[in-house]
Design a protein around this motif. Structure first.
Motif, PDB file in Angstrom:
ATOM      1  N   MET A  83      14.553 -34.002  30.700  1.00 58.10           N
ATOM      2  CA  MET A  83      15.170 -35.268  31.063  1.00 58.10           C
ATOM      3  C   MET A  83      14.140 -36.280  31.573  1.00 58.10           C
ATOM      4  O   MET A  83      14.232 -37.465  31.256  1.00 58.10           O
ATOM      5  CB  MET A  83      16.226 -35.006  32.133  1.00 58.10           C
ATOM      6  CG  MET A  83      17.154 -36.155  32.389  1.00 58.10           C
ATOM      7  SD  MET A  83      18.403 -35.702  33.608  1.00 58.10           S
ATOM      8  CE  MET A  83      17.530 -36.102  35.099  1.00 58.10           C
ATOM      9  N   VAL A  84      13.157 -35.815  32.341  1.00 58.37           N
ATOM     10  CA  VAL A  84      12.205 -36.774  32.926  1.00 58.37           C
ATOM     11  C   VAL A  84      10.981 -36.991  32.046  1.00 58.37           C
ATOM     12  O   VAL A  84      10.159 -37.852  32.329  1.00 58.37           O
ATOM     13  CB  VAL A  84      11.741 -36.356  34.340  1.00 58.37           C
ATOM     14  CG1 VAL A  84      12.907 -36.326  35.294  1.00 58.37           C
ATOM     15  CG2 VAL A  84      11.028 -35.025  34.315  1.00 58.37           C
ATOM     16  N   LEU A  85      10.879 -36.210  30.988  1.00 56.58           N
ATOM     17  CA  LEU A  85       9.717 -36.328  30.102  1.00 56.58           C
ATOM     18  C   LEU A  85       9.460 -37.771  29.635  1.00 56.58           C
ATOM     19  O   LEU A  85       8.327 -38.250  29.715  1.00 56.58           O
ATOM     20  CB  LEU A  85       9.911 -35.393  28.907  1.00 56.58           C
ATOM     21  CG  LEU A  85       8.682 -34.948  28.147  1.00 56.58           C
ATOM     22  CD1 LEU A  85       7.617 -34.416  29.088  1.00 56.58           C
ATOM     23  CD2 LEU A  85       9.065 -33.874  27.141  1.00 56.58           C
ATOM     24  N   PRO A  86      10.489 -38.488  29.150  1.00 53.56           N
ATOM     25  CA  PRO A  86      10.223 -39.849  28.672  1.00 53.56           C
ATOM     26  C   PRO A  86       9.658 -40.754  29.763  1.00 53.56           C
ATOM     27  O   PRO A  86       8.763 -41.557  29.501  1.00 53.56           O
ATOM     28  CB  PRO A  86      11.596 -40.354  28.232  1.00 53.56           C
ATOM     29  CG  PRO A  86      12.424 -39.148  28.041  1.00 53.56           C
ATOM     30  CD  PRO A  86      11.910 -38.115  28.981  1.00 53.56           C
ATOM     31  N   THR A  87      10.159 -40.612  30.985  1.00 54.91           N
ATOM     32  CA  THR A  87       9.632 -41.419  32.083  1.00 54.91           C
ATOM     33  C   THR A  87       8.154 -41.141  32.283  1.00 54.91           C
ATOM     34  O   THR A  87       7.343 -42.054  32.434  1.00 54.91           O
ATOM     35  CB  THR A  87      10.361 -41.076  33.403  1.00 54.91           C
ATOM     36  OG1 THR A  87      11.750 -40.999  33.137  1.00 54.91           O
ATOM     37  CG2 THR A  87      10.074 -42.100  34.458  1.00 54.91           C
ATOM     38  N   ILE A  88       7.806 -39.863  32.274  1.00 55.44           N
ATOM     39  CA  ILE A  88       6.408 -39.507  32.510  1.00 55.44           C
ATOM     40  C   ILE A  88       5.540 -40.013  31.355  1.00 55.44           C
ATOM     41  O   ILE A  88       4.463 -40.558  31.571  1.00 55.44           O
ATOM     42  CB  ILE A  88       6.265 -37.989  32.705  1.00 55.44           C
ATOM     43  CG1 ILE A  88       6.984 -37.586  33.987  1.00 55.44           C
ATOM     44  CG2 ILE A  88       4.800 -37.592  32.758  1.00 55.44           C
ATOM     45  CD1 ILE A  88       6.824 -36.154  34.368  1.00 55.44           C
ATOM     46  N   ILE A  89       6.031 -39.858  30.129  1.00 57.19           N
ATOM     47  CA  ILE A  89       5.257 -40.339  28.984  1.00 57.19           C
ATOM     48  C   ILE A  89       5.015 -41.839  29.128  1.00 57.19           C
ATOM     49  O   ILE A  89       3.898 -42.327  29.018  1.00 57.19           O
ATOM     50  CB  ILE A  89       5.990 -40.056  27.657  1.00 57.19           C
ATOM     51  CG1 ILE A  89       6.060 -38.548  27.394  1.00 57.19           C
ATOM     52  CG2 ILE A  89       5.263 -40.746  26.494  1.00 57.19           C
ATOM     53  CD1 ILE A  89       6.830 -38.173  26.153  1.00 57.19           C
ATOM     54  N   ARG A  90       6.082 -42.576  29.412  1.00 59.80           N
ATOM     55  CA  ARG A  90       5.949 -44.029  29.428  1.00 59.80           C
ATOM     56  C   ARG A  90       5.041 -44.506  30.551  1.00 59.80           C
ATOM     57  O   ARG A  90       4.151 -45.325  30.333  1.00 59.80           O
ATOM     58  CB  ARG A  90       7.324 -44.686  29.551  1.00 59.80           C
ATOM     59  CG  ARG A  90       7.225 -46.197  29.382  1.00 59.80           C
ATOM     60  CD  ARG A  90       8.580 -46.847  29.359  1.00 59.80           C
ATOM     61  NE  ARG A  90       9.466 -46.189  28.416  1.00 59.80           N
ATOM     62  CZ  ARG A  90      10.789 -46.260  28.481  1.00 59.80           C
ATOM     63  NH1 ARG A  90      11.347 -46.931  29.441  1.00 59.80           N
ATOM     64  NH2 ARG A  90      11.535 -45.659  27.597  1.00 59.80           N
ATOM     65  N   THR A  91       5.254 -43.986  31.766  1.00 55.97           N
ATOM     66  CA  THR A  91       4.411 -44.467  32.866  1.00 55.97           C
ATOM     67  C   THR A  91       2.959 -44.042  32.662  1.00 55.97           C
ATOM     68  O   THR A  91       2.050 -44.811  32.954  1.00 55.97           O
ATOM     69  CB  THR A  91       4.919 -43.943  34.224  1.00 55.97           C
ATOM     70  OG1 THR A  91       5.167 -42.546  34.103  1.00 55.97           O
ATOM     71  CG2 THR A  91       6.183 -44.638  34.638  1.00 55.97           C
ATOM     72  N   SER A  92       2.751 -42.836  32.128  1.00 54.15           N
ATOM     73  CA  SER A  92       1.373 -42.407  31.890  1.00 54.15           C
ATOM     74  C   SER A  92       0.723 -43.300  30.843  1.00 54.15           C
ATOM     75  O   SER A  92      -0.445 -43.679  30.974  1.00 54.15           O
ATOM     76  CB  SER A  92       1.327 -40.958  31.408  1.00 54.15           C
ATOM     77  OG  SER A  92       1.987 -40.121  32.305  1.00 54.15           O
ATOM     78  N   GLU A  93       1.495 -43.609  29.808  1.00 49.93           N
ATOM     79  CA  GLU A  93       0.932 -44.448  28.752  1.00 49.93           C
ATOM     80  C   GLU A  93       0.511 -45.798  29.329  1.00 49.93           C
ATOM     81  O   GLU A  93      -0.576 -46.298  29.047  1.00 49.93           O
ATOM     82  CB  GLU A  93       1.995 -44.644  27.674  1.00 49.93           C
ATOM     83  CG  GLU A  93       1.403 -44.745  26.289  1.00 49.93           C
ATOM     84  CD  GLU A  93       2.419 -45.142  25.256  1.00 49.93           C
ATOM     85  OE1 GLU A  93       3.550 -44.625  25.294  1.00 49.93           O
ATOM     86  OE2 GLU A  93       2.082 -45.989  24.412  1.00 49.93           O
ATOM     87  N   GLU A  94       1.400 -46.362  30.164  1.00 49.60           N
ATOM     88  CA  GLU A  94       1.063 -47.665  30.738  1.00 49.60           C
ATOM     89  C   GLU A  94      -0.170 -47.577  31.619  1.00 49.60           C
ATOM     90  O   GLU A  94      -1.051 -48.433  31.573  1.00 49.60           O
ATOM     91  CB  GLU A  94       2.252 -48.214  31.525  1.00 49.60           C
ATOM     92  CG  GLU A  94       3.217 -48.944  30.611  1.00 49.60           C
ATOM     93  CD  GLU A  94       4.548 -49.232  31.287  1.00 49.60           C
ATOM     94  OE1 GLU A  94       4.617 -49.183  32.528  1.00 49.60           O
ATOM     95  OE2 GLU A  94       5.519 -49.493  30.559  1.00 49.60           O
ATOM     96  N   LEU A 117      -1.005 -40.561  22.343  1.00 50.58           N
ATOM     97  CA  LEU A 117      -0.564 -41.868  21.849  1.00 50.58           C
ATOM     98  C   LEU A 117      -1.611 -42.955  22.065  1.00 50.58           C
ATOM     99  O   LEU A 117      -1.760 -43.862  21.258  1.00 50.58           O
ATOM    100  CB  LEU A 117       0.730 -42.286  22.555  1.00 50.58           C
ATOM    101  CG  LEU A 117       1.994 -41.549  22.116  1.00 50.58           C
ATOM    102  CD1 LEU A 117       3.157 -41.951  23.001  1.00 50.58           C
ATOM    103  CD2 LEU A 117       2.300 -41.846  20.673  1.00 50.58           C
ATOM    104  N   THR A 118      -2.329 -42.872  23.192  1.00 48.78           N
ATOM    105  CA  THR A 118      -3.226 -43.974  23.514  1.00 48.78           C
ATOM    106  C   THR A 118      -4.652 -43.729  23.056  1.00 48.78           C
ATOM    107  O   THR A 118      -5.348 -44.670  22.692  1.00 48.78           O
ATOM    108  CB  THR A 118      -3.266 -44.216  25.031  1.00 48.78           C
ATOM    109  OG1 THR A 118      -3.500 -42.952  25.667  1.00 48.78           O
ATOM    110  CG2 THR A 118      -1.984 -44.797  25.534  1.00 48.78           C
ATOM    111  N   GLU A 119      -5.106 -42.474  23.082  1.00 49.87           N
ATOM    112  CA  GLU A 119      -6.535 -42.235  22.887  1.00 49.87           C
ATOM    113  C   GLU A 119      -6.863 -41.510  21.588  1.00 49.87           C
ATOM    114  O   GLU A 119      -7.993 -41.533  21.144  1.00 49.87           O
ATOM    115  CB  GLU A 119      -7.087 -41.411  24.063  1.00 49.87           C
ATOM    116  CG  GLU A 119      -6.855 -42.054  25.425  1.00 49.87           C
ATOM    117  CD  GLU A 119      -7.665 -43.318  25.623  1.00 49.87           C
ATOM    118  OE1 GLU A 119      -8.656 -43.508  24.909  1.00 49.87           O
ATOM    119  OE2 GLU A 119      -7.288 -44.131  26.482  1.00 49.87           O
TER     120      GLU A 119
END
Lengths: 252, 279, 286, 269
Positions: free
Chosen positions: B145-156, B89-91
Motif C-alpha cells: 500500500m505504501v510502496l507508491p508513496t515511497i517510490i514517488r517521494t524517493s524519485e522526487e 526510474l531516475t538513474e
C-alpha cells in the motif's frame, strides 16, 4: 620530436545525428598547455568531454575516428573508463564541490579507486592542495563543509580534487568563467606549475586568457578545427582569415 | 452600480481566509477533542500493561508493540523496493515505454483504496500463502500500500540532486552504481526519509486493511505469524463496541501523538533536505 | 560498463516486481469476484437495488449510487475549501505564513480515518440530527467528513499546479491593470486548470475508496437516499460490513463489489493522469 | 559511507528478523485459537484471560470476524474453535459439532425517553419491516420510527430475523451498524430509534422493551418465558483437540459459567 600524449585522428562526434565535432586531427603533448578557443557551440566542450568519454553518458551521442592516449585508443572496448577518467582529470566551468567536507571531497576519487590507507590519502591531498595553491588556506579546516569556501577557492578545490588522482592530462572547461581577476590569476599560476608534469587542455572563451596561459592555441569554429599553432603565432600572425576575424571580434 | 475590482478582491480574499480558518479550526478541534478526552487516561501503566477484561481495564502495550511491528516491517520491506524502483526510474533508464509502464503501475497502485488492499492481502497472504491473520500478512499488505508513496517521494528527492554532482562523480572515475550510492543517495537520503516517515504514518493510521489481514487478537504477538491488533483497530473496536470510552480516547491520543511526532520528524527531515540540495 | 548493466537489470527486476503487486491485486480480486457477475448477469448485479444475501439477491445499484452521492458531496465541499486554501496560500499569503500552514495540511492528511469517523459520529452526527432532523447518519455527514479527509490531497496537488504557473503570467496581467484577484480567476486558474482537475479527480478517488469513516457516519441503509439527510450505503462499507461473515456466493458478491470499486477508481486514476501533464523528461547526463 | 552502512544494516535486521521468525511455528505458541462472532469475542476474551491466569503456559487467542467466518475458520483449521452466536442451520449441523456455552437474551432497545414500554411480537415485526412508520401507531409519541439493524451475516441479526421477522424482510431503510456498541450509541442519542442487542450489553442508559408483556431479564430467559433467546456456541470440526477440550471444560465449569453470568449472559444448563 617527442611522441604526442594524446593524438586525435579524424574524430567526429554528433548528438542525435547533429555533428558537433567534425573530422578533427589534433595532437596534445606532454608538458604543454593547449588552449582551445572559439565562439559558442563550436564543439569545444564536446571535444573536451570526448577526451575522458564523459559524452558516452549523453543520450544520442555517437562518434567515429580515434583518440589515442599514449598510443592506445581510448574508445577500445577493453579500456577501463573509470581509470581513464581518473587519468584525464576534468575541471568544470562552475565549481561544483560535492555537499560534503573539504576532506571528503578530496578523498572521494581516491576511495572510488580503492585507496583507503590514511597516510597515502593525507599525503596525496597535501600535494594536490599545494599544487592548487590552496594548502595554506584550508590545511586547518579540512573538515569544514566545502561550500563555505569562496568561489575561487572552490574552483581550486575542484582542481585539487582532480589532482589527488595523479592524472597525466588535465582538461579544464572555462575554469575561470565565473571568477574574479585575482582568483583567475591564481589558477593560471597553478597551471604554469602543473604543466611540468601534466598535459593541460584549457577551453576558454576569453582570448586574453588563452594568450596569457597557453603554449599552443587551437581555434574551433562550428565543429571544424580552423587552425592550431603556437599561441604567439596564432595571436599575432594567424594563417586563416576566420581566425583573425574571431580574434578581432568579428563574431562570437 | 459596478463594484470596483479592488473591493471584489478584498471580499474574495476575506472569504478564502475564512475557509482556511475553518479548515485549521477543524484540525485543531479534532486534535483537541481527542487529546482532551484521552490524555488524562494515558498513564505509564496504560502504556506498559496488557489489556484486561477485553480492553475495559489494563493498558495497550500489545497494541503498541503490534503497531510497531506491523508498520515497521512494512516500511522495512517497502523502502528498499521503493527506493530501488526510484533509482531505476531516475538513474538507470531513459524516459520511455518501460518507465511509463512502471509509473502508470505505481500511480494506479497509489489510488487503490485500502479496503481493496485488505481484500487482496486476506486472499493472497493470509489464505493462499497460508500466513493466516498475522503480523506478516498485515505488514506485507501495508508494504504494498505504501510502496507508491515511497517510490514517488524517493524519485522526487533523487531528481532534486543537481546533475552537476553526477558529472563530477563520473569525472572522478566512479561507476554509475558508485555515483548513485555515494553521491545521489547520500544527498537524497533526508528527502527519501521524509517519504518513509510519512509512509510509516500511513501504516499506523490504517485500519481497514489491517483488520482483514493482521486480525484483532488482544495478546502480545510472539512471532510474525501471530495475529496482532494495531492501535487504530483497537481504538475502532473499543469505541464501536462501546467497551470503554475512556480507554478508546486514550488509545486515540497515543495514536495522534505518534502521528504528530512522525509529521514533525518528516517536516524536520524535509527542511534538512531542502537545505542540503539547496532548492 | 558490465557491472552497471547487471545492477540496472536487478533494479529493473525490483521495479517490475514492485508494480507486479498491482497485477496480483487485479488477478486475485477479479478471480474471486468476476464469476458471480457472469453468473448473475451484469444487469442483475449492477442494475438491481435488491441486496439480500440470505435470499441470494445481489444487486449493488444502491451502493453504486451511494458511493457516487457521498463522493460528489465530498468533492463539492473539498473543492471549495481546497481551492480557497490553495489560492490563498499561493497568491495572497506572506511566504512565511504559507510555509507554516502547509505542514498543518499535511497533518490533516495524517489523522487516521477511524478518528475522523469517530469524531464525526460523536459531534457532527448529533448536530445534524438535532438541527436538520433525520437520523444524523446521512449523506450529508459522510460528505462533510470525507470532504475534510480529501482536502489535503486536493489542496497539495492544486498548490503544485498553481505554483507551476509561470510568474510572467502574473506580471503580464498585473501590468495590464488587472487586480491580483482578477489575474487569479482569469489567468492563473485557467493556466493551472488541468492540474486542478486532476487534483479534484484524485480527491474523488480517495473519497470513493474511503471505508472506516464512512461506515461510521453514513448509516449504511440499503435504500437509495432521497435527500441529503437520508442514510446511505457505499461500495466500501458494504464490503467492510459483511466481509467478516460472508461465505460462498455472498463472499463472491462482496469481492465483485470490490471489483466494481477497483474499476471505478482505476478509471478515475487514468482520467487524473490524463489531466495532469506528465513531468517533462529531465535533460540528463548521469 | 553513510548510505551503504545504513542500507546494509537495514538489510541485516530484516534478514535476521525473518529468519528467526520463519523458524518459529505459530501454532505451537498458542494453546487454543478462537475465531468468530463479534458478539462472543469480548466474552471469549474474558474467559481466555482467566483461563490463562489459572493454567500457566496456556494462551487463548481470540479473533473476531463473525459467526460464519468462525465456522469457516473451524473447518479450515485456521482456528481450533469457531464462535457462533446463532443456531446452526440444518446444513451446518451435519459438518460441525456445536457446544452450547451460554444463552443470550435478545433485548429490544429504545431511547430512555421513549414512552413506549412494551411491544407485541407482531408490532415489533411491523416496525422493523417498515410497515409501521410512526411511533404513535404503537402507542408512542408522534414521530418517525428509525429501526437500527446489524449487518448481514451477524449472528445477532440472524437470530433476530429467525426469532422475530419470520418471512418478513428488514426494512431497506433500516440503519445498519456493525457492532452492539454502535447500536447502543445510536439509540442513546436518537429518540426515534429502535434496535436490538445482546441482553448482557444493554446497560442502564437504554430502555429494554417488554416483548409480549414479558420483561427481558435473565430470570425470564431461564424460566423460558422470554422467548427472544439465542444460543452462543463454540463450534469444532469433529471432536476438539486436547488443549481446546481443556478450555471448553473450563468454560462449562461453574467458574466459567459464573464469569459469563457476571457478563450478563444466561448459563447453558
Amino acid at each position: 620530436m617527442q611522441l604526442p600524449k594524446i593524438s586525435v585522428q579524424g574524430f567526429n562526434a554528433s548528438f542525435n545525428g547533429k555533428p558537433a565535432v567534425k573530422n578533427l586531427d589534433l595532437e596534445i603533448f606532454a608538458q604543454e598547455r593547449l588552449a582551445i578557443i572559439g565562439p559558442a557551440s563550436s564543439g569545444k566542450t564536446t571535444f573536451l568531454r570526448s577526451l575522458n568519454r564523459l559524452n558516452d553518458l549523453e543520450r544520442g551521442f555517437s562518434h567515429s575516428g580515434d583518440i589515442l592516449r599514449d598510443g592506445k585508443n581510448i574508445y577500445d572496448p577493453d579500456i577501463d573508463v573509470a581509470e581513464l577518467r581518473r587519468k584525464v582529470g576534468m575541471v568544470y566551468a562552475v565549481p561544483v564541490p560535492l555537499p560534503w567536507s573539504i576532506y571528503d571531497n578530496l578523498v572521494y576519487g581516491l576511495r572510488l579507486a580503492g585507496i583507503r590507507d590514511r597516510a597515502t590519502l593525507d599525503n596525496r591531498i597535501e600535494v594536490a592542495l599545494r599544487y592548487a595553491f590552496l594548502w595554506d588556506e584550508v590545511k586547518d579546516r579540512l573538515q569544514e563543509p566545502a561550500n563555505v569556501l569562496s568561489g575561487g577557492q572552490q574552483q581550486r578545490l575542484c582542481i585539487a580534487r582532480v589532482l589527488v588522482l595523479e592524472p597525466d592530462v588535465l582538461v579544464l572547461d572555462e575554469p575561470c568563467s565565473g571568477l574574479d581577476p585575482i582568483s583567475t590569476a591564481k589558477i593560471e599560476d597553478a597551471l604554469v606549475a602543473l604543466k611540468e608534469s601534466h598535459s593541460i587542455v584549457l577551453v576558454t572563451n576569453n582570448t586574453k586568457q588563452a594568450a596569457r596561459a597557453s603554449d599552443r592555441t587551437a581555434f574551433l569554429l562550428l565543429g571544424d578545427l580552423i587552425e592550431v599553432g603556437p599561441t604567439s603565432q596564432i595571436f599575432t600572425r594567424p594563417t586563416q582569415k576566420r581566425t583573425n576575424d574571431y580574434l578581432v571580434g568579428q563574431f562570437g | 452600480m459596478r463594484v470596483s475590482p479592488a473591493i471584489i478582491q478584498r471580499i474574495a480574499v476575506v472569504f478564502m481566509w475564512a475557509l482556511a480558518a475553518i479548515t485549521f479550526a477543524v484540525l485543531v478541534f479534532i486534535l483537541a477533542y481527542v487529546l482532551l478526552h484521552g490524555l488524562p487516561h494515558v498513564t505509564w501503566s496504560f502504556l506498559t500493561q496488557s489489556p484486561a477484561n477485553m480492553g475495559r481495564a489494563g493498558g495497550i502495550f500489545p497494541m503498541i508493540l503490534g503497531t510497531f511491528l506491523v508498520s515497521g516491517l512494512s516500511v522495512l520491506v517497502a523502502a528498499p523496493v521503493g527506493v530501488a524502483t526510484a533509482i531505476y526510474l531516475t538513474e538507470y533508464t531513459h524516459e520511455g515505454r518501460m518507465t511509463a509502464v512502471i509509473r502508470f503501475g505505481a500511480d494506479c497502485l497509489a489510488g487503490v483504496p485500502s479496503i481493496i488492499f485488505g481484500l487482496f492481502g486476506f486472499v493472497f497472504f493470509a489464505i493462499t500463502l497460508r500466513m493466516g491473520l498475522s503480523v506478516l500478512s498485515g505488514s506485507l499488505t501495508l508494504a504494498l500500500m505504501v510502496l507508491p508513496t515511497i517510490i514517488r517521494t524517493s524519485e522526487e528527492a533523487i531528481r532534486a540532486v543537481p546533475d552537476t554532482y553526477r558529472q563530477v562523480s563520473y569525472g572522478l572515475g566512479s561507476t554509475r552504481w558508485q555515483m548513485v550510492l555515494y553521491v545521489v543517495l547520500r544527498s537524497a537520503i533526508p528527502g527519501i526519509s521524509t517519504g518513509i516517515v510519512l509512509s510509516l504514518g500511513r501504516c499506523i493510521s490504517e485500519t481497514a486493511a489491517v483488520m482483514l489481514t493482521a486480525g484483532s487478537a488482544l495478546r502480545l504477538p510472539r512471532s510474525l505469524f501471530d495475529s496482532s491488533r494495531t492501535l487504530a483497530l483497537h481504538f475502532y473496536i473499543l469505541s464501536r463496541e462501546g467497551i470503554s470510552m475512556a480507554n478508546a480516547y486514550a488509545t486515540a491520543s497515543v495514536l495522534i501523538i505518534a502521528i504528530l511526532a512522525l509529521n514533525l520528524l518528516a517536516y524536520w527531515l524535509m527542511r534538512k533536505f531542502v537545505a542540503k540540495v539547496g532548492r | 560498463m558490465k557491472q552497471d548493466k547487471i545492477i540496472g537489470a536487478i533494479l529493473l527486476l525490483v521495479a517490475l516486481s514492485a508494480i507486479s503487486g498491482l497485477g496480483l491485486i487485479t488477478v486475485f480480486i477479479f478471480r474471486e469476484g468476476v464469476p458471480i457477475i457472469l453468473r448473475l448477469g451484469a444487469r442483475q448485479f449492477f442494475l438491481s437495488t435488491d441486496w439480500e444475501p440470505s435470499l441470494g439477491k445481489f444487486g449493488i445499484l444502491s451502493m453504486i449510487g451511494g458511493s457516487l452521492a457521498v463522493t460528489v458531496g465530498a468533492a463539492a465541499i473539498g473543492v471549495v475549501f481546497s481551492l480557497g486554501l490553495a489560492i490563498v496560500l499561493t497568491q495572497f499569503s506572506p511566504p512565511g505564513l504559507s510555509a507554516a500552514l502547509k505542514p498543518l495540511i499535511e497533518l490533516l492528511a495524517g489523522i487516521p480515518s477511524v478518528v475522523y469517523g469517530f469524531v464525526g459520529v460523536v459531534t457532527l452526527v448529533p448536530l445534524i440530527r438535532h438541527t436538520l432532523g433525520g437520523p444524523g447518519l446521512s449523506v450529508l455527514a459522510a460528505s462533510i467528513v470525507l470532504g475534510i479527509m480529501i482536502l489535503p490531497t486536493i489542496t497539495s496537488i492544486a498548490i503544485d499546479a498553481l505554483q507551476a504557473v509561470s510568474p510572467t503570467y502574473l506580471e503580464g496581467s498585473i501590468a495590464l491593470g488587472a487586480t491580483r484577484w482578477q489575474t487569479v480567476t482569469m489567468v492563473i486558474l485557467r493556466a493551472a486548470r488541468s492540474g486542478i482537475v486532476a487534483a479534484v479527480i484524485l480527491g474523488m478517488g480517495r473519497a470513493i475508496g474511503e471505508t472506516m469513516a464512512v461506515i461510521m457516519v453514513a448509516g449504511n441503509a440499503l435504500e437509495v437516499p432521497h435527500s441529503l439527510l437520508d442514510p446511505v450505503r457505499t461500495l466500501t462499507s458494504n464490503i467492510a460490513l459483511e466481509m467478516g461473515y460472508a461465505s460462498g456466493a455472498h463472499r463472491q458478491a462482496l469481492f465483485a463489489t470490490g471489483v466494481t470499486l477497483f474499476v471505478i477508481i482505476t478509471l478515475l486514476n487514468i482520467a487524473a493522469l490524463g489531466f495532469s501533464r506528465r513531468r517533462p523528461a529531465r535533460s540528463r547526463v548521469g | 559511507m553513510l548510505s551503504t552502512r545504513f542500507i546494509l544494516r537495514a538489510l541485516g535486521v530484516t534478514l535476521v528478523t525473518l529468519v528467526t521468525c520463519v523458524g518459529c511455528d505459530s501454532a505451537s505458541r498458542r494453546s487454543v485459537g478462537l475465531l468468530g462472532s463479534t458478539s462472543l469475542q469480548p466474552f471469549a476474551e474474558v474467559l481466555g484471560e482467566h483461563y490463562a491466569k489459572k493454567t500457566p503456559g496456556q494462551f487463548v487467542e481470540v479473533q473476531g470476524g463473525g459467526s460464519t467466518a468462525g465456522l469457516q475458520a473451524a473447518s479450515h483449521g485456521l482456528a481450533d474453535i469457531g464462535m457462533c452466536s446463532r443456531a446452526l442451520t440444518a446444513e451446518e449441523i451435519r459438518h460441525f459439532t456445536p457446544i452450547l456455552i451460554a444463552r443470550d437474551g435478545l433485548a429490544i432497545v429504545v431511547n430512555a425517553e421513549n414512552p413506549v414500554v412494551g411491544l407485541s411480537l407482531g408490532q415489533l415485526r411491523a416496525l422493523f419491516a417498515g410497515r409501521v412508520l410512526n411511533w404513535k401507531d404503537v402507542g408512542g409519541k408522534d414521530g418517525p420510527v428509525r429501526p437500527i439493524t446489524r449487518e448481514e451475516g451477524s449472528g445477532t441479526r440472524e437470530s433476530f430475523v429467525r426469532l422475530v421477522m419470520g418471512d418478513d424482510r428488514i426494512s431497506r431503510r433500516a440503519l445498519t451498524q456493525e457492532s452492539n456498541g454502535a447500536v447502543k450509541e445510536l439509540v442513546k442519542g436518537d429518540l426515534s430509534a429502535i434496535g436490538y442487542m445482546s441482553l448482557g450489553l444493554v446497560g442502564n442508559e437504554l430502555k429494554a422493551l417488554r416483548v409480549d408483556n414479558v420483561q427481558p431479564t435473565v430470570k425470564n430467559v431461564l424460566a423460558g418465558s422470554y422467548t427472544l433467546v439465542r444460543p452462543l456456541l463454540f463450534v469444532t470440526k469433529g471432536a476438539p483437540g486436547p488443549a481446546a477440550q481443556k478450555f471448553v471444560d473450563f468454560v462449562l465449569s461453574p467458574e466459567g459459567q459464573g464469569l459469563l453470568e457476571a457478563e450478563g449472559l444466561v448459563r447453558a444448563r
